[in-house]
Design a protein around this motif. Structure first.
Motif, PDB file in Angstrom:
ATOM      1  N   PHE A  95       6.021  14.374   4.869  1.00 33.16           N
ATOM      2  CA  PHE A  95       6.891  14.264   5.917  1.00 33.16           C
ATOM      3  C   PHE A  95       6.196  13.869   7.154  1.00 33.16           C
ATOM      4  CE2 PHE A  95      10.045  16.805   3.640  1.00 33.16           C
ATOM      5  CZ  PHE A  95      11.269  16.223   3.829  1.00 33.16           C
ATOM      6  N   ARG A  96       6.717  13.052   8.151  1.00 32.53           N
ATOM      7  CA  ARG A  96       5.987  13.013   9.187  1.00 32.53           C
ATOM      8  C   ARG A  96       7.113  13.339  10.553  1.00 32.53           C
ATOM      9  NH1 ARG A  96       7.183   8.513  12.984  1.00 32.53           N
ATOM     10  NH2 ARG A  96       8.974   7.174  11.913  1.00 32.53           N
ATOM     11  N   LEU A  97       6.608  14.277  11.559  1.00 35.60           N
ATOM     12  CA  LEU A  97       7.489  14.652  12.271  1.00 35.60           C
ATOM     13  C   LEU A  97       8.067  13.875  13.259  1.00 35.60           C
ATOM     14  CD1 LEU A  97       5.850  17.941  13.737  1.00 35.60           C
ATOM     15  CD2 LEU A  97       7.365  17.804  12.077  1.00 35.60           C
ATOM     16  N   ILE A  98       9.609  13.859  13.672  1.00 38.18           N
ATOM     17  CA  ILE A  98      10.065  12.996  14.560  1.00 38.18           C
ATOM     18  C   ILE A  98      10.411  13.592  15.866  1.00 38.18           C
ATOM     19  CG2 ILE A  98      12.192  11.551  15.023  1.00 38.18           C
ATOM     20  CD1 ILE A  98      10.599  10.356  12.850  1.00 38.18           C
ATOM     21  N   THR A  99      10.560  14.879  15.955  1.00 35.78           N
ATOM     22  CA  THR A  99      10.685  15.785  16.820  1.00 35.78           C
ATOM     23  C   THR A  99       9.443  16.622  17.112  1.00 35.78           C
ATOM     24  OG1 THR A  99      12.101  17.542  15.576  1.00 35.78           O
ATOM     25  CG2 THR A  99      13.286  16.052  17.094  1.00 35.78           C
ATOM     26  N   SER A 100       8.532  16.631  17.856  1.00 32.91           N
ATOM     27  CA  SER A 100       7.518  17.405  17.907  1.00 32.91           C
ATOM     28  C   SER A 100       7.999  18.933  18.372  1.00 32.91           C
ATOM     29  CB  SER A 100       6.131  16.883  18.711  1.00 32.91           C
ATOM     30  OG  SER A 100       6.875  16.688  19.831  1.00 32.91           O
ATOM     31  N   SER A 101       8.857  18.972  19.385  1.00 32.46           N
ATOM     32  CA  SER A 101       9.521  20.148  19.844  1.00 32.46           C
ATOM     33  C   SER A 101      10.918  20.135  19.532  1.00 32.46           C
ATOM     34  CB  SER A 101       9.163  20.561  21.287  1.00 32.46           C
ATOM     35  OG  SER A 101       9.430  19.320  22.013  1.00 32.46           O
ATOM     36  N   PRO A 102      11.669  21.297  19.393  1.00 32.64           N
ATOM     37  CA  PRO A 102      13.170  21.006  19.157  1.00 32.64           C
ATOM     38  C   PRO A 102      13.862  20.576  20.236  1.00 32.64           C
ATOM     39  CG  PRO A 102      12.687  23.470  19.626  1.00 32.64           C
ATOM     40  CD  PRO A 102      11.389  22.727  19.518  1.00 32.64           C
ATOM     41  N   VAL A 103      15.005  19.624  19.913  1.00 29.93           N
ATOM     42  CA  VAL A 103      15.934  19.092  20.744  1.00 29.93           C
ATOM     43  C   VAL A 103      16.909  20.101  20.816  1.00 29.93           C
ATOM     44  CG1 VAL A 103      17.512  17.158  21.253  1.00 29.93           C
ATOM     45  CG2 VAL A 103      15.168  16.705  19.919  1.00 29.93           C
ATOM     46  N   ALA A 104      17.308  20.417  22.704  1.00 30.38           N
ATOM     47  CA  ALA A 104      18.210  21.333  22.754  1.00 30.38           C
ATOM     48  C   ALA A 104      19.479  20.422  23.514  1.00 30.38           C
ATOM     49  CB  ALA A 104      17.652  22.142  23.800  1.00 30.38           C
ATOM     50  N   ALA A 105      20.827  21.067  23.625  1.00 34.70           N
ATOM     51  CA  ALA A 105      21.793  20.509  24.251  1.00 34.70           C
ATOM     52  C   ALA A 105      21.604  20.202  25.752  1.00 34.70           C
ATOM     53  CB  ALA A 105      23.064  21.357  24.022  1.00 34.70           C
ATOM     54  N   THR A 106      22.119  19.028  26.257  1.00 36.33           N
ATOM     55  CA  THR A 106      22.037  18.775  27.841  1.00 36.33           C
ATOM     56  C   THR A 106      22.933  19.875  28.415  1.00 36.33           C
ATOM     57  OG1 THR A 106      23.860  17.466  27.675  1.00 36.33           O
ATOM     58  CG2 THR A 106      21.775  16.418  27.403  1.00 36.33           C
ATOM     59  N   ALA A 107      22.670  20.178  29.854  1.00 37.82           N
ATOM     60  CA  ALA A 107      23.250  21.224  30.631  1.00 37.82           C
ATOM     61  C   ALA A 107      24.950  20.770  30.561  1.00 37.82           C
ATOM     62  CB  ALA A 107      23.046  21.083  31.923  1.00 37.82           C
ATOM     63  N   ALA A 108      25.110  19.258  30.573  1.00 31.40           N
ATOM     64  CA  ALA A 108      26.546  18.955  30.389  1.00 31.40           C
ATOM     65  C   ALA A 108      27.261  19.388  29.134  1.00 31.40           C
ATOM     66  CB  ALA A 108      26.710  17.413  30.770  1.00 31.40           C
ATOM     67  N   GLU A 109      26.652  19.058  27.840  1.00 31.86           N
ATOM     68  CA  GLU A 109      27.094  19.712  26.723  1.00 31.86           C
ATOM     69  C   GLU A 109      27.282  21.147  26.617  1.00 31.86           C
ATOM     70  OE1 GLU A 109      25.165  18.602  22.792  1.00 31.86           O
ATOM     71  OE2 GLU A 109      26.664  19.621  21.893  1.00 31.86           O
ATOM     72  N   VAL A 110      26.323  21.718  27.173  1.00 25.80           N
ATOM     73  CA  VAL A 110      26.569  23.283  27.304  1.00 25.80           C
ATOM     74  C   VAL A 110      27.717  23.793  27.946  1.00 25.80           C
ATOM     75  CG1 VAL A 110      25.541  25.419  27.766  1.00 25.80           C
ATOM     76  CG2 VAL A 110      24.104  23.559  26.654  1.00 25.80           C
ATOM     77  N   SER A 111      27.932  23.005  29.148  1.00 24.05           N
ATOM     78  CA  SER A 111      29.164  23.308  30.017  1.00 24.05           C
ATOM     79  C   SER A 111      30.450  23.116  29.319  1.00 24.05           C
ATOM     80  CB  SER A 111      29.153  22.537  31.380  1.00 24.05           C
ATOM     81  OG  SER A 111      29.488  21.383  31.281  1.00 24.05           O
ATOM     82  N   LYS A 112      30.392  22.222  28.464  1.00 26.04           N
ATOM     83  CA  LYS A 112      31.720  21.764  27.664  1.00 26.04           C
ATOM     84  C   LYS A 112      31.854  22.549  26.405  1.00 26.04           C
ATOM     85  CE  LYS A 112      31.897  16.991  29.395  1.00 26.04           C
ATOM     86  NZ  LYS A 112      30.512  16.535  29.441  1.00 26.04           N
ATOM     87  N   ASN A 113      30.751  22.939  25.745  1.00 23.59           N
ATOM     88  CA  ASN A 113      30.809  23.449  24.516  1.00 23.59           C
ATOM     89  C   ASN A 113      29.708  24.605  24.550  1.00 23.59           C
ATOM     90  OD1 ASN A 113      30.803  24.368  21.736  1.00 23.59           O
ATOM     91  ND2 ASN A 113      29.707  22.367  21.052  1.00 23.59           N
ATOM     92  N   PRO A 114      30.034  25.963  24.969  1.00 23.56           N
ATOM     93  CA  PRO A 114      29.006  27.028  25.238  1.00 23.56           C
ATOM     94  C   PRO A 114      28.351  27.213  23.883  1.00 23.56           C
ATOM     95  CG  PRO A 114      31.154  27.317  26.074  1.00 23.56           C
ATOM     96  CD  PRO A 114      31.373  26.199  25.312  1.00 23.56           C
ATOM     97  N   ARG A 115      29.014  26.938  22.844  1.00 25.87           N
ATOM     98  CA  ARG A 115      28.188  27.458  21.717  1.00 25.87           C
ATOM     99  C   ARG A 115      26.991  26.621  21.435  1.00 25.87           C
ATOM    100  NH1 ARG A 115      28.298  25.641  16.189  1.00 25.87           N
ATOM    101  NH2 ARG A 115      27.875  27.007  15.035  1.00 25.87           N
ATOM    102  N   SER A 116      26.903  25.412  22.044  1.00 25.08           N
ATOM    103  CA  SER A 116      25.666  24.578  21.932  1.00 25.08           C
ATOM    104  C   SER A 116      24.529  25.098  22.598  1.00 25.08           C
ATOM    105  CB  SER A 116      26.143  23.139  22.547  1.00 25.08           C
ATOM    106  OG  SER A 116      26.216  23.251  23.864  1.00 25.08           O
ATOM    107  N   ARG A 117      24.678  26.228  23.355  1.00 23.47           N
ATOM    108  CA  ARG A 117      23.758  26.742  24.315  1.00 23.47           C
ATOM    109  C   ARG A 117      22.391  27.169  23.462  1.00 23.47           C
ATOM    110  NH1 ARG A 117      26.623  30.793  26.019  1.00 23.47           N
ATOM    111  NH2 ARG A 117      25.641  31.946  24.355  1.00 23.47           N
ATOM    112  N   SER A 118      22.577  27.491  22.368  1.00 26.10           N
ATOM    113  CA  SER A 118      21.188  28.132  21.572  1.00 26.10           C
ATOM    114  C   SER A 118      20.866  27.066  20.461  1.00 26.10           C
ATOM    115  CB  SER A 118      21.372  29.588  20.905  1.00 26.10           C
ATOM    116  OG  SER A 118      22.930  29.562  20.475  1.00 26.10           O
ATOM    117  N   ALA A 119      21.498  26.021  20.396  1.00 20.73           N
ATOM    118  CA  ALA A 119      21.239  25.217  19.052  1.00 20.73           C
ATOM    119  C   ALA A 119      20.008  24.171  19.417  1.00 20.73           C
ATOM    120  CB  ALA A 119      22.410  23.960  19.248  1.00 20.73           C
ATOM    121  N   LYS A 120      19.328  24.270  18.297  1.00 22.03           N
ATOM    122  CA  LYS A 120      17.978  23.448  18.223  1.00 22.03           C
ATOM    123  C   LYS A 120      18.039  22.569  17.201  1.00 22.03           C
ATOM    124  CE  LYS A 120      15.071  27.004  20.437  1.00 22.03           C
ATOM    125  NZ  LYS A 120      14.009  28.078  20.393  1.00 22.03           N
TER     126      LYS A 120
END
Ligand SMILES: C[S@@+](CC[C@H](N)C(=O)[O-])C[C@H]1O[C@@H](n2cnc3c(N)ncnc32)[C@H](O)[C@@H]1O
Length: 329
Positions: free
Chosen positions: A293-318
């Motif tokens: 494999f080659r890495l596409i994300t060198s560090s995990p992608v998190a939800a934006t503040a806007a997404e977290v405010s609409k969908n609190p469950r996305s707060r801990s998503a990576k």
């Protein structure tokens, strides 16, 4: 060769237009998943965790075909209703993704363009009192995603030794009071079985005081769910099982919700994305037999503040993404 750091970052896709809520489950990081998997006509994807079919619908909408796996028959029914309009481009299989290899072999599928795993439970599973996942609703101590499984939260809580319970709460829930909770459960079950979620909440509440906004039973419930569904074992086997079925240039995108899962995914991609391995005792670095494999994300992608405010469950998503290298000739 480009290093992963030179890759454009996957971020910022989760705005209003990308919101995907089926009434069953609101999909996390929808824009980022599409950006990572690059769906299009003629491409084939495996959605290993179909849930409400939200992510799958985005792939289908872009013209791709999707085979969806879920071990929960209610999820398959729900997603099936939502996605039947895509006709033959959508198929689903009731299975644990840990046996993905066998299932794909059986279907005669090879060289898929992408695999998505969005692990854990859906909002519907969590909110339905009858499934026993929630400490807020009274219901049977069940917690099975696959109701054909013989292991339930009730059988674990009433059947495991005090040592094992303590280990489950400590390892899968990172609960500092693990030993005390296990001891209390064993004390309670000397006089009666713990049968409902509220029986367990009461036992936990008698040793963990309420401090701050978090419910005292949060970590114990999470730990039990992970144990009942062997979530970490499934993730390890599933990641491994999909590898031979990914085409060169095909991508694997994995969304996790707690550090134990993220650690597994991070290590899995890391072990497979280094061309060489080196050890202090070796005279020189050697080729890495797992390099694929080659890495596409060198560090995990998190939800934006806007997404977290609409969908609190996305707060801990990576989200972590890697791309399969072309097969060696
Ligand atoms: C977070 S939800 C997925 C939501 C979905 N991505 C969407 O957009 O609606 C996770 C789903 O995966 C299923 N699941 C979790 N682990 C699984 C496994 N090892 N094998 C098959 N299904 C699994 C659960 O039953 C649940 O329906």
């Amino acid at each position: 060769m480009r290093t992963p750091k030179q890759e454009p970052k996957i971020a910022g896709g989760g705005g209003d237009s990308a919101r995907v809520f089926s009434g069953y489950h609101e999909s996390v990081l929808p824009g980022e998943v599409v950006e990572a998997l690059r769906p299009g006509e003629g491409k084939l994807y495996i959605d290993g965790t179909l849930g409400g079919g939200g992510h799958a619908s985005l792939l289908l909408e872009a013209g791709a075909s999707v085979i969806g796996f879920d071990q929960d028959e209610e999820a398959l029914e729900e997603a099936g209703k939502k996605l039947e309009k895509y006709g033959e481009r959508f198929r689903s299989v009731r299975t644990n993704f840990r046996v993905a290899g066998e299932v794909l072999e059986g279907l005669g599928v090879r060289d898929v363009d992408g695999v998505l795993l969005d692990v854990g439970v859906s909002s519907r599973q969590l909110d339905a009192g009858g499934r026993g996942f929630s400490f807020r609703e009274n219901g049977p101590l069940d917690m099975r995603m696959d109701r054909r499984s013989p292991v339930t939260a009730e059988s674990v809580v009433n059947g495991e030794t005090q040592e094992r319970l303590s280990e489950i709460f400590r390892e899968y829930g990172e609960e500092p009071m693990a030993a005390k909770v296990a001891a209390r459960i064993v004390q309670v079950r000397e006089s009666r079985r713990l049968e409902t979620t509220f029986d367990l909440v009461e036992a936990v509440g008698s040793v963990i005081p309420k401090r701050g906004p978090r419910h005292p039973a949060t970590k114990v419930f999470q730990a039990l769910r992970v144990a009942v569904n062997d979530e970490l074992g499934s993730l390890k086997e599933g990641l491994e099982g999909f590898v031979p079925f990914l085409a060169g240039g095909g991508r694997m995108a994995v969304i996790t919700f707690h550090s134990l899962e993220d650690r597994i995914v991070k290590r899995f991609f890391k072990e497979r994305s280094a061309p060489e391995i080196d050890r202090p005792e070796w005279a020189q670095a050697r080729p890495n037999p797992l390099y694929s494999f080659r890495l596409i994300t060198s560090s995990p992608v998190a939800a934006t503040a806007a997404e977290v405010s609409k969908n609190p469950r996305s707060r801990s998503a990576k989200l972590r993404v890697a791309e399969k290298l072309p097969r060696k000739p």
